[in-house]
Design a protein around this motif. Structure first.
Motif, PDB file in Angstrom:
ATOM      1  N   ILE A 145     -66.475  20.092  49.517  1.00 17.85           N
ATOM      2  CA  ILE A 145     -66.278  18.978  48.578  1.00 17.85           C
ATOM      3  C   ILE A 145     -65.346  17.939  49.197  1.00 17.85           C
ATOM      4  O   ILE A 145     -65.544  16.735  49.022  1.00 17.85           O
ATOM      5  N   ALA A 146     -64.349  18.380  49.943  1.00 19.65           N
ATOM      6  CA  ALA A 146     -63.377  17.460  50.552  1.00 19.65           C
ATOM      7  C   ALA A 146     -64.044  16.485  51.514  1.00 19.65           C
ATOM      8  O   ALA A 146     -63.507  15.411  51.763  1.00 19.65           O
ATOM      9  N   THR A 147     -65.217  16.812  52.029  1.00 20.45           N
ATOM     10  CA  THR A 147     -65.928  15.905  52.933  1.00 20.45           C
ATOM     11  C   THR A 147     -66.699  14.835  52.176  1.00 20.45           C
ATOM     12  O   THR A 147     -67.201  13.896  52.788  1.00 20.45           O
ATOM     13  N   LYS A 148     -66.787  14.956  50.847  1.00 22.83           N
ATOM     14  CA  LYS A 148     -67.624  14.056  50.056  1.00 22.83           C
ATOM     15  C   LYS A 148     -66.844  13.083  49.183  1.00 22.83           C
ATOM     16  O   LYS A 148     -67.432  12.148  48.642  1.00 22.83           O
ATOM     17  N   VAL A 149     -65.545  13.306  49.018  1.00 19.00           N
ATOM     18  CA  VAL A 149     -64.744  12.483  48.100  1.00 19.00           C
ATOM     19  C   VAL A 149     -63.461  12.030  48.779  1.00 19.00           C
ATOM     20  O   VAL A 149     -63.057  12.581  49.796  1.00 19.00           O
ATOM     21  N   ASP A 150     -62.814  11.047  48.185  1.00 23.39           N
ATOM     22  CA  ASP A 150     -61.473  10.669  48.624  1.00 23.39           C
ATOM     23  C   ASP A 150     -60.516  11.722  48.075  1.00 23.39           C
ATOM     24  O   ASP A 150     -60.464  11.943  46.864  1.00 23.39           O
ATOM     25  N   VAL A 151     -59.776  12.356  48.946  1.00 25.38           N
ATOM     26  CA  VAL A 151     -58.917  13.479  48.561  1.00 25.38           C
ATOM     27  C   VAL A 151     -57.507  12.978  48.277  1.00 25.38           C
ATOM     28  O   VAL A 151     -56.904  12.290  49.093  1.00 25.38           O
ATOM     29  N   ASP A 152     -56.992  13.324  47.092  1.00 26.74           N
ATOM     30  CA  ASP A 152     -55.597  13.021  46.757  1.00 26.74           C
ATOM     31  C   ASP A 152     -54.667  14.086  47.305  1.00 26.74           C
ATOM     32  O   ASP A 152     -53.570  13.794  47.762  1.00 26.74           O
ATOM     33  N   ARG A 153     -55.094  15.338  47.224  1.00 27.60           N
ATOM     34  CA  ARG A 153     -54.324  16.462  47.758  1.00 27.60           C
ATOM     35  C   ARG A 153     -55.310  17.459  48.326  1.00 27.60           C
ATOM     36  O   ARG A 153     -56.192  17.948  47.624  1.00 27.60           O
ATOM     37  N   GLY A 154     -55.200  17.719  49.617  1.00 24.67           N
ATOM     38  CA  GLY A 154     -56.148  18.575  50.306  1.00 24.67           C
ATOM     39  C   GLY A 154     -56.151  20.014  49.815  1.00 24.67           C
ATOM     40  O   GLY A 154     -55.249  20.433  49.091  1.00 24.67           O
ATOM     41  N   PRO A 155     -57.166  20.770  50.221  1.00 22.44           N
ATOM     42  CA  PRO A 155     -57.263  22.170  49.815  1.00 22.44           C
ATOM     43  C   PRO A 155     -55.988  22.939  50.172  1.00 22.44           C
ATOM     44  O   PRO A 155     -55.546  22.917  51.314  1.00 22.44           O
ATOM     45  N   THR A 156     -55.411  23.563  49.156  1.00 23.27           N
ATOM     46  CA  THR A 156     -54.158  24.296  49.302  1.00 23.27           C
ATOM     47  C   THR A 156     -54.253  25.605  48.552  1.00 23.27           C
ATOM     48  O   THR A 156     -54.685  25.621  47.404  1.00 23.27           O
ATOM     49  N   GLU A 157     -53.836  26.702  49.201  1.00 18.67           N
ATOM     50  CA  GLU A 157     -53.760  27.970  48.472  1.00 18.67           C
ATOM     51  C   GLU A 157     -52.475  27.955  47.653  1.00 18.67           C
ATOM     52  O   GLU A 157     -51.375  27.845  48.194  1.00 18.67           O
ATOM     53  N   ILE A 175     -57.439  28.420  45.595  1.00 21.99           N
ATOM     54  CA  ILE A 175     -57.441  27.297  46.526  1.00 21.99           C
ATOM     55  C   ILE A 175     -57.845  26.072  45.712  1.00 21.99           C
ATOM     56  O   ILE A 175     -58.925  26.048  45.108  1.00 21.99           O
ATOM     57  N   GLU A 176     -56.962  25.065  45.670  1.00 21.00           N
ATOM     58  CA  GLU A 176     -57.199  23.884  44.851  1.00 21.00           C
ATOM     59  C   GLU A 176     -57.177  22.626  45.702  1.00 21.00           C
ATOM     60  O   GLU A 176     -56.402  22.515  46.638  1.00 21.00           O
ATOM     61  N   MET A 177     -58.045  21.681  45.326  1.00 18.56           N
ATOM     62  CA  MET A 177     -58.098  20.378  45.956  1.00 18.56           C
ATOM     63  C   MET A 177     -58.228  19.342  44.848  1.00 18.56           C
ATOM     64  O   MET A 177     -58.997  19.536  43.908  1.00 18.56           O
ATOM     65  N   TRP A 178     -57.452  18.257  44.928  1.00 18.02           N
ATOM     66  CA  TRP A 178     -57.427  17.251  43.874  1.00 18.02           C
ATOM     67  C   TRP A 178     -58.019  15.931  44.340  1.00 18.02           C
ATOM     68  O   TRP A 178     -57.810  15.508  45.481  1.00 18.02           O
ATOM     69  N   THR A 179     -58.754  15.282  43.441  1.00 20.60           N
ATOM     70  CA  THR A 179     -59.299  13.943  43.647  1.00 20.60           C
ATOM     71  C   THR A 179     -59.292  13.231  42.299  1.00 20.60           C
ATOM     72  O   THR A 179     -58.777  13.767  41.318  1.00 20.60           O
ATOM     73  N   LYS A 180     -59.858  12.038  42.254  1.00 23.86           N
ATOM     74  CA  LYS A 180     -60.017  11.296  41.003  1.00 23.86           C
ATOM     75  C   LYS A 180     -61.412  10.691  40.975  1.00 23.86           C
ATOM     76  O   LYS A 180     -61.970  10.368  42.027  1.00 23.86           O
ATOM     77  N   ASP A 181     -61.950  10.511  39.776  1.00 29.01           N
ATOM     78  CA  ASP A 181     -63.217   9.794  39.671  1.00 29.01           C
ATOM     79  C   ASP A 181     -62.927   8.292  39.730  1.00 29.01           C
ATOM     80  O   ASP A 181     -61.762   7.889  39.844  1.00 29.01           O
ATOM     81  N   VAL A 185     -59.740   9.520  36.547  1.00 25.89           N
ATOM     82  CA  VAL A 185     -59.678  10.820  35.875  1.00 25.89           C
ATOM     83  C   VAL A 185     -59.424  11.890  36.933  1.00 25.89           C
ATOM     84  O   VAL A 185     -60.214  12.036  37.880  1.00 25.89           O
ATOM     85  N   PRO A 186     -58.325  12.637  36.812  1.00 28.38           N
ATOM     86  CA  PRO A 186     -58.024  13.674  37.798  1.00 28.38           C
ATOM     87  C   PRO A 186     -59.055  14.805  37.748  1.00 28.38           C
ATOM     88  O   PRO A 186     -59.472  15.231  36.672  1.00 28.38           O
ATOM     89  N   ILE A 187     -59.466  15.240  38.930  1.00 25.69           N
ATOM     90  CA  ILE A 187     -60.393  16.364  39.046  1.00 25.69           C
ATOM     91  C   ILE A 187     -59.781  17.359  40.015  1.00 25.69           C
ATOM     92  O   ILE A 187     -59.414  17.002  41.132  1.00 25.69           O
ATOM     93  N   VAL A 188     -59.659  18.608  39.578  1.00 29.61           N
ATOM     94  CA  VAL A 188     -59.215  19.669  40.471  1.00 29.61           C
ATOM     95  C   VAL A 188     -60.423  20.555  40.761  1.00 29.61           C
ATOM     96  O   VAL A 188     -61.075  21.060  39.848  1.00 29.61           O
ATOM     97  N   PHE A 189     -60.755  20.666  42.040  1.00 31.13           N
ATOM     98  CA  PHE A 189     -61.803  21.577  42.479  1.00 31.13           C
ATOM     99  C   PHE A 189     -61.122  22.873  42.880  1.00 31.13           C
ATOM    100  O   PHE A 189     -60.152  22.855  43.648  1.00 31.13           O
ATOM    101  N   VAL A 190     -61.614  23.979  42.368  1.00 25.21           N
ATOM    102  CA  VAL A 190     -60.968  25.276  42.560  1.00 25.21           C
ATOM    103  C   VAL A 190     -61.941  26.243  43.212  1.00 25.21           C
ATOM    104  O   VAL A 190     -63.085  26.382  42.780  1.00 25.21           O
TER     105      VAL A 190
END
Length: 128
Positions: free
Chosen positions: A82-94, A100-106, A110-115
């Motif tokens: 997913i990190a390769t497809k969106v602008d990442v606010d906070r990279g994948p972190t355990e 493992i969470e990664m944060w972006t916005k629409d 709107v904040p989106i956390v990918f888990v």
């Protein structure tokens, strides 16, 4: 004496977003994230999001994005993909809790956390 209240029976649920620019937000969820369309109607599109739905509604919009005080929590198989497809606010972190969470916005912020749930995490264990 405490009154007993009957539980509300929830039959389904979804998050409704009313973006400032419907077409830009629609493209983000449809094309960038590749979410499957559950249904379309005049003025809106509803996407599958795991066991829930996300509705992007053009109707009722004022041209200003809705206030959203929270985040969309979306579990995925691979946050790094997913990190390769969106602008990442906070990279994948355990995280300390093991996910493992990664944060972006629409497009409306709107904040989106990918888990991603690691194989050895307790959420993956059979609890039977």
């Amino acid at each position: 004496m405490t009154a007993t209240v009957a539980a509300v029976e929830i039959l389904s649920s979804r998050v409704i977003l009313r973006p400032a620019d419907y077409d830009v937000t629609l493209a983000f969820y449809r094309d960038t994230l590749g979410l499957g369309i559950a249904r379309e109607y005049p003025g809106g599109t509803v996407f599958f999001a795991g066991q829930s739905l996300i509705e992007i509604a053009a109707h009722g919009a004022s041209g200003v994005p809705s206030t959203f005080d929270g985040a969309l929590w979306l579990q995925v198989r691979d946050v790094h993909d997913i990190a390769t497809k969106v602008d990442v606010d906070r990279g994948p972190t355990e995280e300390p809790w093991g996910l493992i969470e990664m944060w972006t916005k629409d497009p409306d912020g709107v904040p989106i956390v990918f888990v991603q749930i690691p194989e050895d995490h307790p959420l993956r264990r059979d609890q039977r």
